[in-house]
Design a protein around this motif. Structure first.
Motif, PDB file in Angstrom:
ATOM      1  N   GLY A  70      56.997  67.368  -9.240  1.00 18.38           N
ATOM      2  CA  GLY A  70      58.104  66.651  -8.597  1.00 18.38           C
ATOM      3  C   GLY A  70      59.196  66.397  -9.600  1.00 18.38           C
ATOM      4  N   GLY A  71      60.337  65.918  -9.038  1.00 19.77           N
ATOM      5  CA  GLY A  71      60.578  65.533  -7.667  1.00 19.77           C
ATOM      6  C   GLY A  71      60.195  64.089  -7.355  1.00 19.77           C
ATOM      7  N   ASN A  72      60.607  63.709  -6.148  1.00 18.81           N
ATOM      8  CA  ASN A  72      60.434  62.322  -5.725  1.00 18.81           C
ATOM      9  C   ASN A  72      58.978  61.898  -5.585  1.00 18.81           C
ATOM     10  OD1 ASN A  72      63.134  61.684  -5.728  1.00 18.81           O
ATOM     11  ND2 ASN A  72      63.444  62.191  -3.575  1.00 18.81           N
ATOM     12  N   ILE A  73      58.080  62.848  -5.388  1.00 22.73           N
ATOM     13  CA  ILE A  73      56.660  62.472  -5.336  1.00 22.73           C
ATOM     14  C   ILE A  73      56.187  61.958  -6.699  1.00 22.73           C
ATOM     15  CG2 ILE A  73      55.785  64.767  -5.912  1.00 22.73           C
ATOM     16  CD1 ILE A  73      53.435  64.314  -4.069  1.00 22.73           C
ATOM     17  N   LEU A  74      56.872  62.343  -7.772  1.00 21.36           N
ATOM     18  CA  LEU A  74      56.340  62.149  -9.120  1.00 21.36           C
ATOM     19  C   LEU A  74      56.120  60.692  -9.471  1.00 21.36           C
ATOM     20  CD1 LEU A  74      55.561  63.624 -11.762  1.00 21.36           C
ATOM     21  CD2 LEU A  74      57.903  63.209 -12.542  1.00 21.36           C
ATOM     22  N   SER A  75      57.034  59.783  -9.070  1.00 19.96           N
ATOM     23  CA  SER A  75      56.933  58.401  -9.536  1.00 19.96           C
ATOM     24  C   SER A  75      55.739  57.665  -8.947  1.00 19.96           C
ATOM     25  CB  SER A  75      58.227  57.635  -9.232  1.00 19.96           C
ATOM     26  OG  SER A  75      58.407  57.474  -7.844  1.00 19.96           O
ATOM     27  N   GLY A  76      55.061  58.246  -7.950  1.00 17.15           N
ATOM     28  CA  GLY A  76      53.830  57.668  -7.432  1.00 17.15           C
ATOM     29  C   GLY A  76      52.627  58.565  -7.624  1.00 17.15           C
ATOM     30  N   TYR A  77      52.783  59.608  -8.444  1.00 13.08           N
ATOM     31  CA  TYR A  77      51.759  60.651  -8.567  1.00 13.08           C
ATOM     32  C   TYR A  77      50.892  60.418  -9.803  1.00 13.08           C
ATOM     33  CZ  TYR A  77      49.773  65.405  -8.723  1.00 13.08           C
ATOM     34  OH  TYR A  77      48.930  66.490  -8.736  1.00 13.08           O
ATOM     35  N   ASN A  78      49.577  60.523  -9.610  1.00 13.12           N
ATOM     36  CA  ASN A  78      48.621  60.451 -10.719  1.00 13.12           C
ATOM     37  C   ASN A  78      47.989  61.827 -10.876  1.00 13.12           C
ATOM     38  OD1 ASN A  78      46.551  60.000 -12.538  1.00 13.12           O
ATOM     39  ND2 ASN A  78      45.803  58.139 -11.542  1.00 13.12           N
ATOM     40  N   TRP A  79      48.300  62.508 -11.953  1.00 12.28           N
ATOM     41  CA  TRP A  79      47.810  63.870 -12.148  1.00 12.28           C
ATOM     42  C   TRP A  79      46.288  63.945 -12.154  1.00 12.28           C
ATOM     43  CZ3 TRP A  79      44.707  65.294 -16.238  1.00 12.28           C
ATOM     44  CH2 TRP A  79      44.624  64.412 -17.317  1.00 12.28           C
ATOM     45  N   LYS A  80      45.622  62.841 -12.514  1.00 12.40           N
ATOM     46  CA  LYS A  80      44.161  62.846 -12.595  1.00 12.40           C
ATOM     47  C   LYS A  80      43.514  62.938 -11.215  1.00 12.40           C
ATOM     48  CE  LYS A  80      44.503  60.205 -16.859  1.00 12.40           C
ATOM     49  NZ  LYS A  80      44.373  58.893 -17.535  1.00 12.40           N
ATOM     50  N   ASP A  81      44.278  62.598 -10.145  1.00 12.89           N
ATOM     51  CA  ASP A  81      43.750  62.745  -8.787  1.00 12.89           C
ATOM     52  C   ASP A  81      43.675  64.208  -8.358  1.00 12.89           C
ATOM     53  OD1 ASP A  81      43.514  59.994  -8.496  1.00 12.89           O
ATOM     54  OD2 ASP A  81      45.499  59.780  -7.574  1.00 12.89           O
ATOM     55  N   GLY A  82      44.385  65.090  -9.065  1.00  9.39           N
ATOM     56  CA  GLY A  82      44.476  66.488  -8.656  1.00  9.39           C
ATOM     57  C   GLY A  82      43.691  67.440  -9.529  1.00  9.39           C
ATOM     58  N   ILE A  83      42.664  66.959 -10.218  1.00  2.00           N
ATOM     59  CA  ILE A  83      41.814  67.833 -11.034  1.00  2.00           C
ATOM     60  C   ILE A  83      40.356  67.629 -10.625  1.00  2.00           C
ATOM     61  CG2 ILE A  83      43.403  67.909 -12.988  1.00  2.00           C
ATOM     62  CD1 ILE A  83      41.639  65.787 -14.369  1.00  2.00           C
ATOM     63  N   GLY A  84      39.494  68.537 -11.084  1.00  2.00           N
ATOM     64  CA  GLY A  84      38.070  68.441 -10.776  1.00  2.00           C
ATOM     65  C   GLY A  84      37.730  69.075  -9.441  1.00  2.00           C
ATOM     66  N   PRO A  85      36.470  68.957  -9.013  1.00  2.00           N
ATOM     67  CA  PRO A  85      36.044  69.559  -7.737  1.00  2.00           C
ATOM     68  C   PRO A  85      36.908  69.061  -6.581  1.00  2.00           C
ATOM     69  CG  PRO A  85      34.145  68.816  -9.014  1.00  2.00           C
ATOM     70  CD  PRO A  85      35.354  68.303  -9.718  1.00  2.00           C
ATOM     71  N   ARG A  86      37.384  69.990  -5.777  1.00  2.00           N
ATOM     72  CA  ARG A  86      38.319  69.654  -4.705  1.00  2.00           C
ATOM     73  C   ARG A  86      37.725  68.649  -3.728  1.00  2.00           C
ATOM     74  NH1 ARG A  86      40.610  74.890  -2.806  1.00  2.00           N
ATOM     75  NH2 ARG A  86      42.253  74.569  -4.354  1.00  2.00           N
ATOM     76  N   GLU A  87      36.455  68.765  -3.446  1.00  2.00           N
ATOM     77  CA  GLU A  87      35.821  67.878  -2.458  1.00  2.00           C
ATOM     78  C   GLU A  87      35.683  66.444  -2.967  1.00  2.00           C
ATOM     79  OE1 GLU A  87      32.587  69.930  -4.868  1.00  2.00           O
ATOM     80  OE2 GLU A  87      34.466  70.516  -3.861  1.00  2.00           O
ATOM     81  N   GLN A  88      35.867  66.252  -4.279  1.00  2.00           N
ATOM     82  CA  GLN A  88      35.760  64.906  -4.846  1.00  2.00           C
ATOM     83  C   GLN A  88      37.123  64.250  -5.095  1.00  2.00           C
ATOM     84  OE1 GLN A  88      33.263  65.005  -8.362  1.00  2.00           O
ATOM     85  NE2 GLN A  88      31.664  66.224  -7.341  1.00  2.00           N
ATOM     86  N   ARG A  89      38.180  64.933  -4.772  1.00  2.00           N
ATOM     87  CA  ARG A  89      39.508  64.387  -5.038  1.00  2.00           C
ATOM     88  C   ARG A  89      39.880  63.352  -3.977  1.00  2.00           C
ATOM     89  NH1 ARG A  89      42.699  70.048  -6.619  1.00  2.00           N
ATOM     90  NH2 ARG A  89      41.149  70.712  -8.179  1.00  2.00           N
ATOM     91  N   PRO A  90      40.567  62.306  -4.391  1.00  2.00           N
ATOM     92  CA  PRO A  90      40.897  61.225  -3.454  1.00  2.00           C
ATOM     93  C   PRO A  90      42.061  61.591  -2.541  1.00  2.00           C
ATOM     94  CG  PRO A  90      41.859  60.759  -5.586  1.00  2.00           C
ATOM     95  CD  PRO A  90      41.025  62.009  -5.764  1.00  2.00           C
ATOM     96  N   ARG A  91      42.122  60.911  -1.415  1.00  2.00           N
ATOM     97  CA  ARG A  91      43.276  60.958  -0.527  1.00  2.00           C
ATOM     98  C   ARG A  91      44.144  59.744  -0.848  1.00  2.00           C
ATOM     99  NH1 ARG A  91      42.749  63.565   4.422  1.00  2.00           N
ATOM    100  NH2 ARG A  91      43.574  61.738   5.517  1.00  2.00           N
TER     101      ARG A  91
END
Length: 502
Positions: A70-91
């Motif tokens: 981002g972009g505007n998504i960036l200021s609320g984005y935690n990169w650590k939520d988007g790594i690791g097994p996909r099924e374990q990632r938070p919504r």
């Protein structure tokens, strides 16, 4: 008929072209990622879910670097939520658009996609709400070879080799009221300086971008730049302006003059950087990474976000259709970047797929090129070697907000390795043909025309669509001749043209 001329010389070079000037930008916004670059089950999708019809168009577009997330998504984005097994990632809640972010695509998938496309990644760091330590962890995760907490986690996630991301953005529009954790110039400058210093300790090969005011019209424009540069000057490599063009008055002549405003903006912000350098008695020069530029969305603000309280997973947003008029402006803005190649080293068109984008898709269906695809693609195809200094003689017009706008907007590039010289020439007169003469001093005699491309259509509101994807395409420009070191051409009214000679 309008008469105009350009004179260049092989001895007068503006700058080498940094190929990263032909970059782009993607974020999890609308159908850009989910349904754009990634659509599992699509007939062209590979085993990772990447749409290969889109990949082929991105390659044709000639994208050399891509900014993410981002972009505007960036200021609320935690990169650590988007790594690791996909099924374990938070919504998580994406407060920039009032949607749910599933994190099905994150940093590693983006890097994978860049490798498939053959482009360089640029990663943005959330300094606004995640801060200093998260930034250092991110660089360590991506770039450190191993033997530390975050690099070993990357290895555990299946990436034994570091990603070696070179360009990192220190936040996004941090002075904007629309961002989470917006900053003052003083707090952002200090945070950016300390973060940049430590990132260089982790990986001294990184290049870092510093955020100026979110827009040229911000009330603290100029003062913000001075404050943040005085704090972070020693540790950053680029300043990263943003600009979005508008045609609020349906005035084509005024609209096309935005390219000249962009040129002026670049020169202003370079002057601000050099003023700080002069005050410090420094020979260092901060370069420009123009990492967001495009036509502003013409949709009302309420259509840029989901209704509050609904929180859908995916929402089509600002899927703009671009016209011939838009195509001419984008071509002119691309020339503004090239004509400042001595200071503009990186640029990212915003954005890539579906959201205010040159590439459009249908879920489960085809992808196609918008009108604005063509000047971006042709500029990248022919943008090699060096930009030459020009002496331009052209009649001009006055628009409402920018005066003395030359009808001719020209760029001349020469690639010594191939012997090819490329002239990009836009005729911005809406009614008259242009008789163009280009004097190519010291660039060889008896040269032949290799290729020509003309982008023009009498209907300035014409578009490409899924049903008519080739309504607007480049045509051959027949009225070109070369006699020794003199090139002559006749350019249609309201046209953008590329002439390659060798």
């Amino acid at each position: 008929m309008v008469k105009a001329s350009v004179t260049v010389s092989a001895d007068f070079v503006l700058s080498d072209i940094d190929r990263r000037i032909f970059g782009n930008f993607i974020e999890q916004m609308g159908r850009q990622v989910y349904g754009g670059i990634w659509e599992p089950g699509h007939p062209t999708a590979d085993e990772h879910g990447f749409r290969h019809d889109v990949i082929e168009l991105v390659r044709e577009l000639g994208v050399t670097i891509v900014r993410y997330p981002g972009g505007n998504i960036l200021s609320g984005y935690n990169w650590k939520d988007g790594i690791g097994p996909r099924e374990q990632r938070p919504r998580t809640l994406d407060l920039s658009r009032y949607v749910i972010e599933t994190h099905k695509i994150g940093t590693n998938e983006f890097i994978d996609w860049c490798k498939v496309v053959g482009t360089e990644p640029m990663l943005a760091i959330n300094l606004e709400s995640q801060g200093f330590q998260s930034a250092l962890d991110y660089v360590e995760y991506c770039n450190h070879k191993g033997g530390s907490k975050w690099s070993d986690l990357r290895i555990e996630h299946g990436y034994a080799e570091p990603h070696k991301v070179k360009v990192w953005c220190l936040g996004n529009e941090p002075d904007g009221w629309w961002q989470i954790g917006a900053h003052s110039a003083e707090t952002y400058g200090r945070l950016a300086a300390e973060t940049a210093k430590a990132i260089k300790w982790i990986d001294p090969d990184t290049q870092l971008t510093l955020a100026p005011s979110a827009a040229r019209g911000m009330p603290h424009y100029g003062e913000w730049e001075r404050i943040v540069l005085e704090d972070a000057f020693d540790y950053v490599d680029f300043i990263c302006p943003h600009m979005y063009f508008k045609n609020d008055h349906n005035d084509t002549a005024e609209y096309l003059a935005w390219a000249d405003q962009m040129d002026g903006y670049i020169k202003e912000i370079v002057a601000m950087c050099d003023a700080v350098a002069g005050k410090r008695r420094s020979t260092k020069r901060i370069m420009v990474s123009f990492d967001e530029w495009n036509i502003g969305a013409r949709w009302p603000i309420e259509e840029k976000k989901a209704p509050r309280g609904k929180w859908p997973e995916r929402l089509p947003l600002i899927e703009e259709s671009y016209t011939v008029e838009d195509m001419l402006l984008i071509g002119g803005a691309m020339q503004a970047l090239l004509n400042n190649a001595d200071r503009v080293k990186v640029a990212c068109f915003a954005q890539l797929v579906n959201c205010i984008a040159p590439i459009m898709t249908v879920d489960g269906g085809p992808a196609w090129r918008q009108t604005i695809f063509w000047p971006l693609s042709l500029a990248s195809k022919y943008g090699h070697g060096q930009v030459l200094r020009q002496v331009v003689d052209s009649p001009s017009y006055s628009a409402k907000t920018w005066h003395d706008v030359p009808y001719l907007l020209s760029t001349v590039m020469h690639d010594a390795s191939t012997g090819q010289t490329v002239v990009i020439a836009a005729n911005r007169h809406l009614a008259e043909e242009m008789d163009l003469t280009v004097n190519l001093k010291g660039l060889g005699a008896s040269r032949g025309v290799v290729e020509t491309h003309e982008l023009a259509n009498p209907d300035l509101k014409a578009v490409n669509s899924v049903d008519h994807p080739d309504n607007i395409v480049p045509r051959k420009l027949d009225s070109v001749s070369v006699d020794g070191e003199v090139l002559k051409a006749k350019l249609k009214p309201a046209s953008w043209n590329v002439i390659a000679i060798r």
